[in-house]
Design a protein around this motif. Structure first.
Motif, PDB file in Angstrom:
ATOM      1  N   ILE A   5      -5.297 -11.039 -10.082  1.00  0.00           N
ATOM      2  CA  ILE A   5      -4.285 -10.238 -11.062  1.00  0.00           C
ATOM      3  C   ILE A   5      -4.437 -10.445 -12.204  1.00  0.00           C
ATOM      4  O   ILE A   5      -4.526  -9.888 -13.034  1.00  0.00           O
ATOM      5  CB  ILE A   5      -2.765 -10.331 -10.595  1.00  0.00           C
ATOM      6  CG1 ILE A   5      -2.565  -9.768  -9.233  1.00  0.00           C
ATOM      7  CG2 ILE A   5      -1.718  -9.849 -11.599  1.00  0.00           C
ATOM      8  CD1 ILE A   5      -0.866  -9.782  -8.761  1.00  0.00           C
ATOM      9  N   GLN A   8      -7.880  -8.991 -14.163  1.00  0.00           N
ATOM     10  CA  GLN A   8      -7.697  -7.435 -14.481  1.00  0.00           C
ATOM     11  C   GLN A   8      -8.287  -7.056 -15.800  1.00  0.00           C
ATOM     12  O   GLN A   8      -7.929  -7.694 -16.658  1.00  0.00           O
ATOM     13  CB  GLN A   8      -6.234  -6.853 -14.332  1.00  0.00           C
ATOM     14  CG  GLN A   8      -5.830  -6.660 -13.004  1.00  0.00           C
ATOM     15  CD  GLN A   8      -4.439  -6.005 -12.847  1.00  0.00           C
ATOM     16  OE1 GLN A   8      -4.493  -4.856 -13.075  1.00  0.00           O
ATOM     17  NE2 GLN A   8      -3.714  -6.639 -12.377  1.00  0.00           N
ATOM     18  N   ASP A  27      -7.452  -2.829 -10.758  1.00  0.00           N
ATOM     19  CA  ASP A  27      -6.262  -3.204 -10.381  1.00  0.00           C
ATOM     20  C   ASP A  27      -6.440  -4.152  -9.231  1.00  0.00           C
ATOM     21  O   ASP A  27      -7.302  -4.070  -8.407  1.00  0.00           O
ATOM     22  CB  ASP A  27      -5.382  -1.816  -9.939  1.00  0.00           C
ATOM     23  CG  ASP A  27      -4.068  -1.774 -10.150  1.00  0.00           C
ATOM     24  OD1 ASP A  27      -3.470  -2.778 -10.321  1.00  0.00           O
ATOM     25  OD2 ASP A  27      -3.426  -0.810 -10.064  1.00  0.00           O
ATOM     26  N   GLY A  29      -3.524  -5.331  -5.877  1.00  0.00           N
ATOM     27  CA  GLY A  29      -2.524  -4.970  -5.252  1.00  0.00           C
ATOM     28  C   GLY A  29      -2.196  -6.162  -4.234  1.00  0.00           C
ATOM     29  O   GLY A  29      -3.161  -7.260  -4.084  1.00  0.00           O
ATOM     30  N   LYS A  30      -1.359  -6.222  -3.184  1.00  0.00           N
ATOM     31  CA  LYS A  30      -1.201  -7.493  -2.200  1.00  0.00           C
ATOM     32  C   LYS A  30      -2.143  -7.499  -1.264  1.00  0.00           C
ATOM     33  O   LYS A  30      -2.671  -8.618  -1.051  1.00  0.00           O
ATOM     34  CB  LYS A  30       0.423  -7.130  -1.408  1.00  0.00           C
ATOM     35  CG  LYS A  30       0.323  -5.976  -0.646  1.00  0.00           C
ATOM     36  CD  LYS A  30       1.684  -6.160  -0.037  1.00  0.00           C
ATOM     37  CE  LYS A  30       1.710  -5.104   1.165  1.00  0.00           C
ATOM     38  NZ  LYS A  30       3.014  -5.161   2.038  1.00  0.00           N
ATOM     39  N   ASP A  31      -2.815  -6.458  -0.948  1.00  0.00           N
ATOM     40  CA  ASP A  31      -4.036  -6.482   0.038  1.00  0.00           C
ATOM     41  C   ASP A  31      -5.144  -5.712  -0.489  1.00  0.00           C
ATOM     42  O   ASP A  31      -6.057  -5.604   0.484  1.00  0.00           O
ATOM     43  CB  ASP A  31      -3.341  -6.249   1.419  1.00  0.00           C
ATOM     44  CG  ASP A  31      -2.945  -4.672   1.526  1.00  0.00           C
ATOM     45  OD1 ASP A  31      -2.921  -3.951   0.503  1.00  0.00           O
ATOM     46  OD2 ASP A  31      -2.410  -4.277   2.484  1.00  0.00           O
ATOM     47  N   TYR A  43     -12.288   1.159  -3.545  1.00  0.00           N
ATOM     48  CA  TYR A  43     -10.995   0.396  -3.261  1.00  0.00           C
ATOM     49  C   TYR A  43     -11.535  -0.455  -2.035  1.00  0.00           C
ATOM     50  O   TYR A  43     -12.198  -0.142  -0.980  1.00  0.00           O
ATOM     51  CB  TYR A  43     -10.187   1.620  -2.542  1.00  0.00           C
ATOM     52  CG  TYR A  43      -9.570   2.103  -4.011  1.00  0.00           C
ATOM     53  CD1 TYR A  43      -8.107   2.104  -4.337  1.00  0.00           C
ATOM     54  CD2 TYR A  43     -10.340   3.353  -4.396  1.00  0.00           C
ATOM     55  CE1 TYR A  43      -7.839   2.664  -5.381  1.00  0.00           C
ATOM     56  CE2 TYR A  43      -9.826   4.103  -5.592  1.00  0.00           C
ATOM     57  CZ  TYR A  43      -8.508   3.620  -5.844  1.00  0.00           C
ATOM     58  OH  TYR A  43      -8.031   4.430  -7.079  1.00  0.00           O
ATOM     59  N   ASP A  75       2.427   3.717  -7.649  1.00  0.00           N
ATOM     60  CA  ASP A  75       3.523   2.965  -7.913  1.00  0.00           C
ATOM     61  C   ASP A  75       3.401   1.708  -6.916  1.00  0.00           C
ATOM     62  O   ASP A  75       3.592   0.743  -7.266  1.00  0.00           O
ATOM     63  CB  ASP A  75       4.712   3.703  -7.543  1.00  0.00           C
ATOM     64  CG  ASP A  75       5.089   4.736  -8.279  1.00  0.00           C
ATOM     65  OD1 ASP A  75       4.903   4.593  -9.499  1.00  0.00           O
ATOM     66  OD2 ASP A  75       5.743   5.749  -8.145  1.00  0.00           O
ATOM     67  N   LEU A  76       2.776   1.725  -5.916  1.00  0.00           N
ATOM     68  CA  LEU A  76       2.573   0.549  -4.782  1.00  0.00           C
ATOM     69  C   LEU A  76       1.142   0.672  -4.357  1.00  0.00           C
ATOM     70  O   LEU A  76       0.706   1.411  -3.823  1.00  0.00           O
ATOM     71  CB  LEU A  76       3.547   0.795  -3.490  1.00  0.00           C
ATOM     72  CG  LEU A  76       3.651  -0.232  -2.645  1.00  0.00           C
ATOM     73  CD1 LEU A  76       4.161  -1.634  -3.298  1.00  0.00           C
ATOM     74  CD2 LEU A  76       4.438   0.072  -1.387  1.00  0.00           C
ATOM     75  N   LEU A  77       0.509  -0.191  -4.843  1.00  0.00           N
ATOM     76  CA  LEU A  77      -0.940  -0.396  -4.376  1.00  0.00           C
ATOM     77  C   LEU A  77      -1.242  -1.187  -3.033  1.00  0.00           C
ATOM     78  O   LEU A  77      -1.166  -2.458  -3.258  1.00  0.00           O
ATOM     79  CB  LEU A  77      -1.908  -0.918  -5.551  1.00  0.00           C
ATOM     80  CG  LEU A  77      -3.276  -0.928  -5.274  1.00  0.00           C
ATOM     81  CD1 LEU A  77      -4.093   0.350  -5.309  1.00  0.00           C
ATOM     82  CD2 LEU A  77      -4.034  -1.937  -6.602  1.00  0.00           C
ATOM     83  N   ASN A  78      -1.421  -0.684  -1.972  1.00  0.00           N
ATOM     84  CA  ASN A  78      -1.744  -1.329  -0.806  1.00  0.00           C
ATOM     85  C   ASN A  78      -2.698  -0.576   0.038  1.00  0.00           C
ATOM     86  O   ASN A  78      -2.585   0.666  -0.175  1.00  0.00           O
ATOM     87  CB  ASN A  78      -0.417  -1.886  -0.037  1.00  0.00           C
ATOM     88  CG  ASN A  78       0.420  -0.751   0.405  1.00  0.00           C
ATOM     89  OD1 ASN A  78       0.149   0.100   0.852  1.00  0.00           O
ATOM     90  ND2 ASN A  78       1.609  -0.988   0.250  1.00  0.00           N
ATOM     91  N   GLU A  81      -1.092   2.646   1.490  1.00  0.00           N
ATOM     92  CA  GLU A  81      -0.819   3.615   0.607  1.00  0.00           C
ATOM     93  C   GLU A  81      -2.114   4.174   0.121  1.00  0.00           C
ATOM     94  O   GLU A  81      -2.035   5.656  -0.129  1.00  0.00           O
ATOM     95  CB  GLU A  81       0.019   3.056  -0.577  1.00  0.00           C
ATOM     96  CG  GLU A  81       1.573   2.753  -0.414  1.00  0.00           C
ATOM     97  CD  GLU A  81       2.435   3.749   0.169  1.00  0.00           C
ATOM     98  OE1 GLU A  81       2.212   5.068  -0.442  1.00  0.00           O
ATOM     99  OE2 GLU A  81       3.158   3.626   0.921  1.00  0.00           O
TER     100      GLU A  81
END
Length: 229
Positions: A5, A8, A27, A29-31, A43, A75-78, A81
């Motif tokens: 994070i 970035q 970007d 995200g958590k995973d 990705y 909104d939610l990067l995983n 999603e």
């Protein structure tokens, strides 16, 4: 300690086993992370990232993207999603060992995706084995085919590709149990020991009969993709 994070916007180097990806970290995200490698938005599930660092080799630097990713405002990067967002979008899925599939995610299940390829037709791809995916822009299509050239099952495609028109089970092992008695191609068929008649699925093992009649058992946890020709 540096985490992704905090990196970035920086030029980074990610090591995925024997593969290296250089680019700008857009970007995290958590995973999953998003890397721009100078040409594409990639990705990458963190499951496959062995290590990462700032890229100190300026010869490998890439220019910043001129436009944002199609998924830039998530909104939610995983992983889940991103897979759901990619449904009906022309996408490359890379599962390793120079094996990529080009086509469309049609359904996302608990541990696998149903993927439609104009060449290979329906493929089951284990989510844990997706090393990266690249969603292309909305004007792209595989092999430059237009929408009317793409079909899934008995239905013509009008807006890219529609979900499968027959029920699939939520877990890959259960779905493969339904395919017993059919010919299968595991991991693209590059290994002749991964092509044959599926005899049964039991205890995380797939027993198949090879072309010359030999029986072989393969661990499901190591199978990346399944085609039912």
């Amino acid at each position: 300690m540096t985490d992704l994070i905090t990196l970035q916007g920086k030029q980074v180097n990610l090591q995925l086993g024997k593969e290296t990806i250089n680019g700008i970290l857009l970007d995290a995200g958590k995973d999953i992370v998003v890397i721009f490698n100078g040409q594409r938005y990639i990705y990458i599930p963190l499951l496959h990232v062995h290590h990462f660092q700032l890229n100190s080799n300026k010869d490998d630097y890439v220019d910043s993207p001129s436009e944002s990713s199609a998924f830039a405002k998530m909104d939610l990067l995983n992983v889940k999603e991103v897979l759901n967002k990619s449904k009906a979008v022309f996408t490359e899925i890379y599962v390793g060992k120079d094996l990529s599939y080009y086509g469309y995610i049609t359904n996302v299940y608990n541990d696998y995706v149903a993927f439609y390829s104009p060449i290979y037709k329906l493929i089951f791809i284990s989510i844990d084995h997706i090393k990266w995916l690249v969603p292309f822009n909305e004007n792209s299509s595989p092999y430059t085919l237009n929408n009317m050239n793409l079909s899934l099952g008995k239905s013509h495609v009008h807006l890219r590709v529609s979900p499968t028109n027959f029920p699939l089970l939520p877990n890959l092992e259960d779905q493969l149990k339904k395919e017993a008695g059919k010919l299968v191609i595991f991991d693209g068929g590059k290994d002749p020991k991964k092509v044959g008649l599926l005899k049964k699925i039991e205890n995380n093992l797939a027993e198949i009969i090879l072309a010359k009649g030999e029986n072989i058992c393969l661990r499901l946890s190591h199978i990346k993709s399944i085609q039912i020709p």
